[in-house]
Design a protein around this motif. Structure first.
Motif, PDB file in Angstrom:
ATOM      1  N   ALA A  81       0.757  -1.023   0.052  1.00  0.00           N
ATOM      2  CA  ALA A  81      -0.048  -0.026  -0.111  1.00  0.00           C
ATOM      3  C   ALA A  81       0.726   1.177   0.054  1.00  0.00           C
ATOM      4  O   ALA A  81       0.832   2.275  -0.687  1.00  0.00           O
ATOM      5  CB  ALA A  81      -0.869  -0.030   1.272  1.00  0.00           C
ATOM      6  N   PHE A  82       2.073   1.184   0.875  1.00  0.00           N
ATOM      7  CA  PHE A  82       2.887   2.382   0.839  1.00  0.00           C
ATOM      8  C   PHE A  82       3.427   2.627  -0.448  1.00  0.00           C
ATOM      9  O   PHE A  82       3.512   3.499  -1.100  1.00  0.00           O
ATOM     10  CB  PHE A  82       3.956   1.964   1.817  1.00  0.00           C
ATOM     11  CG  PHE A  82       5.335   2.886   1.751  1.00  0.00           C
ATOM     12  CD1 PHE A  82       5.088   4.347   1.992  1.00  0.00           C
ATOM     13  CD2 PHE A  82       6.396   2.511   1.260  1.00  0.00           C
ATOM     14  CE1 PHE A  82       6.311   5.039   1.848  1.00  0.00           C
ATOM     15  CE2 PHE A  82       7.487   3.210   1.036  1.00  0.00           C
ATOM     16  CZ  PHE A  82       7.381   4.392   1.376  1.00  0.00           C
ATOM     17  N   ASP A 123       2.462   1.539  -3.758  1.00  0.00           N
ATOM     18  CA  ASP A 123       1.574   2.143  -4.431  1.00  0.00           C
ATOM     19  C   ASP A 123       1.354   3.478  -4.325  1.00  0.00           C
ATOM     20  O   ASP A 123       0.575   4.168  -5.309  1.00  0.00           O
ATOM     21  CB  ASP A 123       0.033   1.201  -4.406  1.00  0.00           C
ATOM     22  CG  ASP A 123       0.407  -0.270  -4.888  1.00  0.00           C
ATOM     23  OD1 ASP A 123       1.337  -0.377  -5.602  1.00  0.00           O
ATOM     24  OD2 ASP A 123      -0.523  -1.057  -4.518  1.00  0.00           O
ATOM     25  N   LYS A 124       1.598   4.267  -3.439  1.00  0.00           N
ATOM     26  CA  LYS A 124       1.284   5.723  -3.048  1.00  0.00           C
ATOM     27  C   LYS A 124       2.016   6.660  -3.880  1.00  0.00           C
ATOM     28  O   LYS A 124       2.083   7.963  -3.836  1.00  0.00           O
ATOM     29  CB  LYS A 124       1.283   5.841  -1.541  1.00  0.00           C
ATOM     30  CG  LYS A 124      -0.123   5.795  -0.848  1.00  0.00           C
ATOM     31  CD  LYS A 124      -0.071   6.242   0.562  1.00  0.00           C
ATOM     32  CE  LYS A 124      -1.485   5.761   1.305  1.00  0.00           C
ATOM     33  NZ  LYS A 124      -1.079   5.559   2.784  1.00  0.00           N
ATOM     34  N   GLY A 125       3.099   6.270  -4.397  1.00  0.00           N
ATOM     35  CA  GLY A 125       4.024   6.827  -5.213  1.00  0.00           C
ATOM     36  C   GLY A 125       3.787   7.934  -5.914  1.00  0.00           C
ATOM     37  O   GLY A 125       4.003   9.255  -5.659  1.00  0.00           O
ATOM     38  N   GLU A 159       1.028   9.673  -5.367  1.00  0.00           N
ATOM     39  CA  GLU A 159       0.272  10.831  -4.735  1.00  0.00           C
ATOM     40  C   GLU A 159       1.098  11.798  -4.095  1.00  0.00           C
ATOM     41  O   GLU A 159       1.098  12.696  -3.538  1.00  0.00           O
ATOM     42  CB  GLU A 159      -0.437   9.839  -3.536  1.00  0.00           C
ATOM     43  CG  GLU A 159      -1.430   9.215  -4.182  1.00  0.00           C
ATOM     44  CD  GLU A 159      -2.125   8.654  -3.198  1.00  0.00           C
ATOM     45  OE1 GLU A 159      -2.581   9.082  -1.909  1.00  0.00           O
ATOM     46  OE2 GLU A 159      -2.814   7.272  -3.155  1.00  0.00           O
ATOM     47  N   TYR A 160       2.808  11.454  -3.981  1.00  0.00           N
ATOM     48  CA  TYR A 160       3.711  12.220  -3.434  1.00  0.00           C
ATOM     49  C   TYR A 160       4.538  13.151  -4.258  1.00  0.00           C
ATOM     50  O   TYR A 160       4.105  13.083  -5.626  1.00  0.00           O
ATOM     51  CB  TYR A 160       4.803  11.459  -2.830  1.00  0.00           C
ATOM     52  CG  TYR A 160       4.670  10.447  -1.756  1.00  0.00           C
ATOM     53  CD1 TYR A 160       4.046  10.647  -0.634  1.00  0.00           C
ATOM     54  CD2 TYR A 160       4.623   8.880  -1.878  1.00  0.00           C
ATOM     55  CE1 TYR A 160       3.765  10.266   0.528  1.00  0.00           C
ATOM     56  CE2 TYR A 160       4.225   8.195  -0.674  1.00  0.00           C
ATOM     57  CZ  TYR A 160       3.872   8.740   0.478  1.00  0.00           C
ATOM     58  OH  TYR A 160       3.456   7.731   1.419  1.00  0.00           O
ATOM     59  N   PHE A 168       2.701  14.619   0.678  1.00  0.00           N
ATOM     60  CA  PHE A 168       1.752  14.275  -0.318  1.00  0.00           C
ATOM     61  C   PHE A 168       1.512  15.827  -1.033  1.00  0.00           C
ATOM     62  O   PHE A 168       1.719  16.884  -0.509  1.00  0.00           O
ATOM     63  CB  PHE A 168       0.473  13.881   0.245  1.00  0.00           C
ATOM     64  CG  PHE A 168       0.472  12.643   0.891  1.00  0.00           C
ATOM     65  CD1 PHE A 168       0.494  11.702  -0.106  1.00  0.00           C
ATOM     66  CD2 PHE A 168       0.030  12.238   2.244  1.00  0.00           C
ATOM     67  CE1 PHE A 168       0.244  10.275   0.293  1.00  0.00           C
ATOM     68  CE2 PHE A 168       0.077  10.825   2.603  1.00  0.00           C
ATOM     69  CZ  PHE A 168      -0.196  10.015   1.598  1.00  0.00           C
ATOM     70  N   GLU A 193       3.168   8.636  11.976  1.00  0.00           N
ATOM     71  CA  GLU A 193       3.062   7.477  11.383  1.00  0.00           C
ATOM     72  C   GLU A 193       3.941   6.306  11.727  1.00  0.00           C
ATOM     73  O   GLU A 193       3.783   5.431  11.801  1.00  0.00           O
ATOM     74  CB  GLU A 193       2.881   7.587   9.930  1.00  0.00           C
ATOM     75  CG  GLU A 193       1.640   8.357   9.324  1.00  0.00           C
ATOM     76  CD  GLU A 193       1.545   8.352   7.950  1.00  0.00           C
ATOM     77  OE1 GLU A 193       0.440   8.780   7.385  1.00  0.00           O
ATOM     78  OE2 GLU A 193       2.550   8.088   7.162  1.00  0.00           O
TER      79      GLU A 193
END
Lengths: 243, 243
Positions: free
Chosen positions: B9-10, B12-14, B16-17, B56, B71
């Protein structure tokens, strides 16, 4: 349009830059009790801005700051110090960039790299403005010194960037005194106090100022020469390089 | 592998950053004449690192720093202050990230977003480490306090980031009174001096220290109560909130 070729070359460089990262330079100038800041005035749109730009993937942010200052103002051999990074989500809108490029004949799409979100790393320096004559770049009509009390409205968050730089300059004045290199080799306590008063924008009490400066342990009193005059000349100091 | 889902999940967030921009947090902890720093120890690879992460597109860098600290360590309600941005072209190699992800079962290609060049914006804070119990995140076995004199080798340029944070903390000690929230409501000059000596890592002359602290104009002497004892009790101070 004579400038369109270099501007196209600039726009084509987008992929060579590190995404999201820009640099802005706040160059303070001091001379004879005046404090100024170096600003660019854009062609056509007449907007005012700090000298700024982008970071190549193949250079450090420090190298980028030095290169950008030189490319945009012709000013070099200045030691730039990083002071703060501006990372608000909306640091201002990019309409001014769109308008500037449009005035040069380039209509940018909303996805264009120049219109994306950038954080900006701020660098500052303090120089003698009488010794630095900036020359404007392809984007600017004018690169000139503006009195710190008469700064026009600037693009994006550039007024806030100057405020933060000034706050840092004032906070660091004691610590960085040696590095700034603005005084002649020898100087009187009066001259040193004038420098401080101009940068801090307030009058200082002579006795307190002198005590504080001497307590820093960086001033060395130069041996007085016999002047031959009736009045006692003021003491003369220099920076003790061994400190 | 129980951790593979959150790690996927982390990764996959690429998108969004914000590209190229990361944040690292240097959390100093003071308690009873000890100065420590908060470090994470990675799972499997046992590498040590500062709590860090990415920004983000929809948040400011300040917001990112607060979120990342929470986090990665469970620590919140700490005021973080930005101190420096690290922008060297090669801030260290990313083998440790490759190895960490590989140990979790993810083999990253060289073009993967996690292996690109990032600048890092450093944030710091000073807290009472006896009141802050960090909890490690999915990447870490341990989040713990390490004495400032016994910091292990860290990934990338993280040792240098701590050095710069410590330099800033010491420089700012007077200006920002960063340490004062660590004292109880009232305190003796002795307690204040211990705090300064621990952070500056050197002994200070009592008379000079007291004179300097009182000259800041922020200390208020609390009325002494009659103690009933033969020995004269020390003066007690508190911060003058009107200053």
């Amino acid at each position: 349009m004579p400038t369109s070729q270099p501007i196209k070359a600039f726009l084509d460089k987008g992929p060579e830059y590190l995404p999201s990262v820009s640099v802005d330079c706040v160059i303070f100038g001091f001379h004879e009790n005046q404090l100024k800041v170096l600003l660019l005035e854009f062609k056509h749109t007449k907007a005012f801005a700090l000298p700024g730009g982008f970071v190549f993937k193949e250079e450090s942010t420090d190298e980028a700051a030095t290169r950008i200052l030189w490319e945009r103002t012709g000013v070099k051999d200045i030691y730039l110090e990083q002071f703060h990074t501006f990372g608000e989500q909306n640091r201002g809108n990019w309409d001014v960039h769109k308008a500037t490029m449009s005035s040069h004949g380039f209509e940018l799409e909303v996805e264009h790299w120049l219109l994306q979100r950038f954080i900006s790393i701020g660098y500052y320096a303090l120089v003698d403005f009488s010794k630095v004559q900036p020359t404007p770049d392809i984007f600017s009509d004018l690169g000139d010194w503006y009195d710190i009390h008469q700064i026009p409205a600037l693009i994006l968050d550039h007024n806030m960037i100057i405020d933060k730089a000034l706050e840092t300059l004032r906070l660091m004045l004691d610590h960085k005194l040696v590095g700034f290199n603005l005084l002649s080799e020898t100087f009187t306590m009066n001259e040193l106090q004038s420098l401080y008063e101009t940068i801090l924008d307030k009058k200082l009490l002579r006795a307190n100022f002198q005590r504080k400066m001497l307590s820093l342990g960086i001033l060395e009193r130069v041996k007085k020469k016999f002047s031959g005059k009736a009045h006692k000349p003021p003491y003369v100091y220099r920076i003790n390089q061994n400190q």
